[in-house]
Design an enzyme around this catalytic site. Structure first.
Site, PDB file in Angstrom:
ATOM      1  N   TYR A  32       4.999  -5.488   5.879  1.00 15.57           N
ATOM      2  CA  TYR A  32       4.090  -4.828   6.810  1.00 15.57           C
ATOM      3  C   TYR A  32       2.714  -4.637   6.182  1.00 15.57           C
ATOM      4  CZ  TYR A  32       4.281  -0.301   4.358  1.00 15.57           C
ATOM      5  OH  TYR A  32       4.156   0.704   3.437  1.00 15.57           O
ATOM      6  N   ARG A  51      -2.701 -10.160   1.654  1.00 20.31           N
ATOM      7  CA  ARG A  51      -1.585  -9.490   0.994  1.00 20.31           C
ATOM      8  C   ARG A  51      -0.311  -9.590   1.831  1.00 20.31           C
ATOM      9  NH1 ARG A  51      -1.904  -3.202  -0.673  1.00 20.31           N
ATOM     10  NH2 ARG A  51      -1.939  -3.004   1.601  1.00 20.31           N
ATOM     11  N   HIS A 101      24.278 -10.313   5.192  1.00 14.01           N
ATOM     12  CA  HIS A 101      23.307 -10.014   4.143  1.00 14.01           C
ATOM     13  C   HIS A 101      22.476 -11.243   3.761  1.00 14.01           C
ATOM     14  CE1 HIS A 101      25.496  -6.261   3.778  1.00 14.01           C
ATOM     15  NE2 HIS A 101      24.620  -5.823   2.890  1.00 14.01           N
ATOM     16  N   LYS A 144       4.975  -5.451  -0.290  1.00 15.49           N
ATOM     17  CA  LYS A 144       4.819  -4.398   0.723  1.00 15.49           C
ATOM     18  C   LYS A 144       5.907  -4.588   1.780  1.00 15.49           C
ATOM     19  CE  LYS A 144       1.163  -1.869   3.174  1.00 15.49           C
ATOM     20  NZ  LYS A 144       1.219  -0.646   2.374  1.00 15.49           N
ATOM     21  N   GLU A 176       2.738   5.261  -9.451  1.00 14.35           N
ATOM     22  CA  GLU A 176       1.847   5.449  -8.300  1.00 14.35           C
ATOM     23  C   GLU A 176       2.368   6.588  -7.440  1.00 14.35           C
ATOM     24  OE1 GLU A 176       1.894   1.902  -5.899  1.00 14.35           O
ATOM     25  OE2 GLU A 176       4.070   1.717  -5.991  1.00 14.35           O
ATOM     26  N   LEU A 200       2.363  -1.191  -5.970  1.00 15.32           N
ATOM     27  CA  LEU A 200       1.714  -2.002  -4.947  1.00 15.32           C
ATOM     28  C   LEU A 200       0.230  -2.055  -5.277  1.00 15.32           C
ATOM     29  CD1 LEU A 200       2.032  -3.477  -2.164  1.00 15.32           C
ATOM     30  CD2 LEU A 200       1.215  -1.345  -1.146  1.00 15.32           C
TER      31      LEU A 200
END
Length: 284
Positions: A32, A51, A101, A144, A176, A200
């Site tokens: 996302y 990205r 999976h 992300k 972070e 990230l």
């Protein structure tokens, strides 16, 4: 907010249904992005969309659109929703297939969705409080992805402590925030964790470092400890939502004199100028 982008087309939100066997819903199998909008214009759109492409590639997810195509559709969505200040949220999943999976066998169309949300511009923010928490996430934080349970648990700890952010660490090394990047300033030098698999590489973080480079503000990308952070002159955090915001207290302890530091204030001003360069004059 009646319109969304669904698989490349502008649709009425009420007309779209996501299948219960969408892999994003069942596995978090997707990626996302969140792009800020100022004055009806996308901010740093190419950086965000590139990205998105990189994250998709890292999980072997084919993106059925180019960056230019996504950007054009996103602009149409902003116009349709009359969005002046806010965000565009977009996600891409591996699509719908019987639950398993492993990746689906054969051709499965990915599912792309994007929608807008109002977020009034409030200007540079004063200091906020944070707590420290152990970083319990997986080891591919540079992707992300839709898998955010570790981030959610950390953010909830911050909320329950009456704080705005949770600063995560692995064995005492700061990585972070739960939804942000973190930096410290010591003796005039900004320090932030390098862009490895443990964080990230935030778009606001990247712009921050470019501003430092352009304006001659000393910075290094290297790990720092919880102790380093608590003894720092200034601490700040960055993201699309918070832009550049000072952290003035951590775990109940004041950072410096408990007020936004001079370098953080300078960086806030420079970041606002960059927004205005791309999107026009801002109004609070």
């Amino acid at each position: 907010m009646g319109k969304i982008i669904y698989n490349g087309e502008l649709k009425d939100r009420s007309a779209i249904q996501i299948d219960v066997e969408d892999r994003g819903y069942q596995f978090g199998d997707g990626v996302y992005e969140v792009i800020r909008v100022y004055n009806g214009k996308l901010f740093a759109a190419d950086m965000h969309l590139n990205r998105l492409m990189d994250s998709a590639k890292l999980i072997q997810l084919k993106v059925p659109f180019t960056v230019a195509e996504i950007k054009e559709r996103t602009k149409e969505l902003i116009t349709a929703e009359n969005l002046e200040y806010g965000i565009v949220y977009m996600q891409l999943t591996r699509g719908t297939s019987p639950r398993n999976h492993a990746f689906p066998i054969g051709e499965v169309d990915p599912v792309f969705v994007a929608y807008t949300k109002d977020m009034p511009y409030t200007g540079s923010k004063s200091g906020v409080k944070a707590v420290t928490v152990e970083d319990i996430r997986w080891l591919r934080c540079n992707i992300k992805s839709l898998n955010l349970l570790g981030n959610i648990m950390a953010k909830q700890e911050a909320v329950e402590a009456g704080c705005d952010e949770a600063i995560q660490h692995r064995d005492g090394t700061v990585t972070e925030g739960s939804s942000s990047n973190v930096a410290i300033i010591v003796k005039g030098t900004l320090k932030t964790h390098p862009a490895t698999n443990l964080i990230l590489n935030g778009i606001t973080r990247q712009i921050l470092l470019k501003l430092c480079n352009d304006k001659g503000i000393s910075y290094v990308e290297e790990p720092f400890t919880l102790s380093d952070m608590m003894d720092a002159d200034e601490v700040l955090y960055t993201s699309t939502g918070v832009e550049i915001t000072p952290i003035t207290a951590i775990d109940g302890q004041l950072i410096g004199d408990g007020k936004a530091g001079s370098i953080t204030l300078q960086l806030q001003k420079l970041f606002t100028q960059e927004i205005e360069r791309q999107c026009g004059s801002l109004t609070e």
